[in-house]
Design an enzyme around this catalytic site. Structure first.
Site, PDB file in Angstrom:
ATOM      1  N   CYS A  12     -12.293  53.689   0.076  1.00 49.74           N
ATOM      2  CA  CYS A  12     -10.839  53.551   0.174  1.00 49.74           C
ATOM      3  C   CYS A  12     -10.506  53.130   1.608  1.00 49.74           C
ATOM      4  O   CYS A  12     -11.369  53.153   2.498  1.00 49.74           O
ATOM      5  CB  CYS A  12     -10.161  54.884  -0.147  1.00 49.74           C
ATOM      6  SG  CYS A  12     -10.632  56.161   1.020  1.00 49.74           S
ATOM      7  N   HIS A  72     -10.755  63.374   6.752  1.00 50.54           N
ATOM      8  CA  HIS A  72     -10.073  64.507   6.089  1.00 50.54           C
ATOM      9  C   HIS A  72      -9.087  65.212   7.010  1.00 50.54           C
ATOM     10  O   HIS A  72      -8.309  66.039   6.560  1.00 50.54           O
ATOM     11  CB  HIS A  72     -11.089  65.576   5.672  1.00 50.54           C
ATOM     12  CG  HIS A  72     -12.139  65.105   4.735  1.00 50.54           C
ATOM     13  ND1 HIS A  72     -11.845  64.481   3.560  1.00 50.54           N
ATOM     14  CD2 HIS A  72     -13.482  65.185   4.784  1.00 50.54           C
ATOM     15  CE1 HIS A  72     -12.970  64.193   2.930  1.00 50.54           C
ATOM     16  NE2 HIS A  72     -13.982  64.601   3.651  1.00 50.54           N
ATOM     17  N   CYS A  94      -7.267  60.044   8.226  1.00 48.27           N
ATOM     18  CA  CYS A  94      -6.585  59.014   7.429  1.00 48.27           C
ATOM     19  C   CYS A  94      -5.061  59.155   7.616  1.00 48.27           C
ATOM     20  O   CYS A  94      -4.524  60.270   7.570  1.00 48.27           O
ATOM     21  CB  CYS A  94      -6.941  59.196   5.956  1.00 48.27           C
ATOM     22  SG  CYS A  94      -6.039  58.062   4.895  1.00 48.27           S
ATOM     23  N   GLU A 124      -9.997  68.804   3.739  1.00 51.24           N
ATOM     24  CA  GLU A 124      -8.631  68.266   3.855  1.00 51.24           C
ATOM     25  C   GLU A 124      -7.603  69.394   3.722  1.00 51.24           C
ATOM     26  O   GLU A 124      -6.641  69.458   4.495  1.00 51.24           O
ATOM     27  CB  GLU A 124      -8.386  67.205   2.777  1.00 51.24           C
ATOM     28  CG  GLU A 124      -6.976  66.613   2.874  1.00 51.24           C
ATOM     29  CD  GLU A 124      -6.667  65.630   1.750  1.00 51.24           C
ATOM     30  OE1 GLU A 124      -7.570  64.938   1.254  1.00 51.24           O
ATOM     31  OE2 GLU A 124      -5.472  65.576   1.348  1.00 51.24           O
ATOM     32  N   CYS A 190      -2.803  60.096  -2.767  1.00 49.61           N
ATOM     33  CA  CYS A 190      -2.709  58.795  -2.092  1.00 49.61           C
ATOM     34  C   CYS A 190      -2.847  57.640  -3.075  1.00 49.61           C
ATOM     35  O   CYS A 190      -3.317  57.823  -4.201  1.00 49.61           O
ATOM     36  CB  CYS A 190      -3.742  58.700  -0.977  1.00 49.61           C
ATOM     37  SG  CYS A 190      -5.397  58.396  -1.575  1.00 49.61           S
ATOM     38  N   SER A 218     -18.640  65.082  -3.496  1.00 51.20           N
ATOM     39  CA  SER A 218     -17.360  64.403  -3.283  1.00 51.20           C
ATOM     40  C   SER A 218     -16.344  64.816  -4.344  1.00 51.20           C
ATOM     41  O   SER A 218     -16.545  64.571  -5.543  1.00 51.20           O
ATOM     42  CB  SER A 218     -17.587  62.884  -3.316  1.00 51.20           C
ATOM     43  OG  SER A 218     -16.404  62.223  -3.653  1.00 51.20           O
ATOM     44  N   ASN A 220     -13.312  63.700  -4.973  1.00 50.84           N
ATOM     45  CA  ASN A 220     -12.628  62.629  -5.724  1.00 50.84           C
ATOM     46  C   ASN A 220     -13.563  61.980  -6.734  1.00 50.84           C
ATOM     47  O   ASN A 220     -13.137  61.573  -7.806  1.00 50.84           O
ATOM     48  CB  ASN A 220     -11.984  61.628  -4.753  1.00 50.84           C
ATOM     49  CG  ASN A 220     -12.964  60.641  -4.177  1.00 50.84           C
ATOM     50  OD1 ASN A 220     -13.299  59.654  -4.811  1.00 50.84           O
ATOM     51  ND2 ASN A 220     -13.448  60.902  -2.980  1.00 50.84           N
TER      52      ASN A 220
HETATM   53  S1  SF4 Z   1      -6.140  60.089   1.722  1.00 48.33           S
HETATM   54 FE1  SF4 Z   1      -6.741  58.537   0.196  1.00 48.33          FE
HETATM   55  S2  SF4 Z   1      -7.013  56.683   1.429  1.00 48.33           S
HETATM   56 FE2  SF4 Z   1      -7.073  58.411   2.838  1.00 48.33          FE
HETATM   57  S3  SF4 Z   1      -9.230  58.992   3.045  1.00 48.33           S
HETATM   58 FE3  SF4 Z   1      -8.357  60.276   1.444  1.00 48.33          FE
HETATM   59  S4  SF4 Z   1      -8.790  59.147  -0.472  1.00 48.33           S
HETATM   60 FE4  SF4 Z   1      -9.027  57.689   1.216  1.00 48.33          FE
END
Ligand code: SF4
Length: 278
Positions: A12, A72, A94, A124, A190, A218, A220
């Site tokens: 991403c 994160h 990010c 995060e 996001c 991971s 995601n």
């Molecule tokens: S917030 Fe979204 S764009 Fe940013 S690092 Fe995480 S997954 Fe990637």
């Protein structure tokens, strides 16, 4: 066998940016340290360490060193401690995560109770909590919500870990809105995550087999796999081409490939090559 690769597969924006910042920083500086892994992907971690960035467990003396903050993000206490120890900070958080930090700090200052929908142990979420001295409630699933946790809340501001699924968020919000008088919701999933998830609403239905590539560490990637699996039980989560089992494709004429936000293009291409050779 027709192979369809999700247009959203792979790095991403935030991960690409963080890796670029990391590599540029280590090119110019002697000692660059990082608390934990840059992203949750073994191949990327190895590449970054090979470039000379040191992974550390805790901050020590920072004289002459750079501390790289990962995509994160990190709690405010990490920045303070790093400065105190003499580190120079290079921040690769990010911008989408930074935006969550800003929302949380503003709402907290306005007197809202803060609720974060996300995985409590994820870096995060720890970074978001650390913007407001960890004075927030983290909810992972609607089923895990204890009524006592939200009793007495009059005004709550709700934010979401950037890689959550909308289905989980909706289920939790429904409960919160039943019990809390005023709920101010900021959908902080996001765009990169949303696009990936939207593609995963159709790919499993249009294909016989779905391959999701990414690390098992991971969040995601795991969520992407869960979405695929809900719609197509012939969905598989793999880290590299070595995990592919030829028997998965018996009688299959269409295969979809997607990948988490921290999966490198080379790994995706490697898997595609392996599928083509099948
Ligand atoms: S917030 Fe979204 S764009 Fe940013 S690092 Fe995480 S997954 Fe990637």
């Amino acid at each position: 066998m027709l192979i369809t690769v999700a247009t959203s597969a792979g790095f991403c924006f935030g991960v690409k940016r963080a890796i670029k910042i990391a590599l540029e920083t280590v090119e110019k500086s002697e000692i660059v340290e990082m608390l934990g892994d840059i992203v949750h992907n073994e191949q990327v971690v190895q590449a970054v360490e090979a470039a000379g960035i040191r992974k550390i467990d805790s901050l020590k003396s920072g004289a002459g060193k750079i501390l790289l903050i990962r995509s994160h993000g990190a709690p405010e206490s990490v920045y303070q401690e790093a400065r105190r120890l003499g580190y120079r900070i290079v921040d690769a958080t990010c911008p989408m995560v930074k935006e969550i930090h800003t929302i949380v700090r503003e709402r907290y200052a306005q007197g809202f109770d803060i609720i974060i929908i996300g995985d409590k142990q994820h870096d995060e979420v720890q970074g978001i909590l650390g913007q407001i001295g960890h004075d927030a409630l983290v909810i992972e699933r609607a089923a895990a919500l204890v009524p006592g946790d939200i009793r007495g809340m009059e005004r709550a501001a709700v934010v979401v870990q950037s890689t959550q699924t909308m289905a989980n968020v909706r289920a939790i919000l429904a409960v919160l809105e039943r019990h809390i008088h005023a709920v101010v919701f900021s959908n902080t999933i996001c765009r990169a995550t949303r696009e990936r998830q939207v593609e995963m609403e159709s790919l499993p239905l249009e294909n016989d087999v779905v391959i999701v590539i990414g690390s098992k560490t991971s969040a995601n990637t795991k969520r992407l796999y869960e979405l695929a699996r809900l719609l197509n039980e012939r969905s598989y989560l793999i880290q590299t081409r070595a995990d592919i089992v030829p028997g998965w494709f018996e009688g299959a004429s269409r295969v979809a490939v997607s990948a988490g936000a921290s999966t490198p293009d080379e790994t995706i291409q490697d898997v595609i090559d392996a599928l083509v050779s099948l």
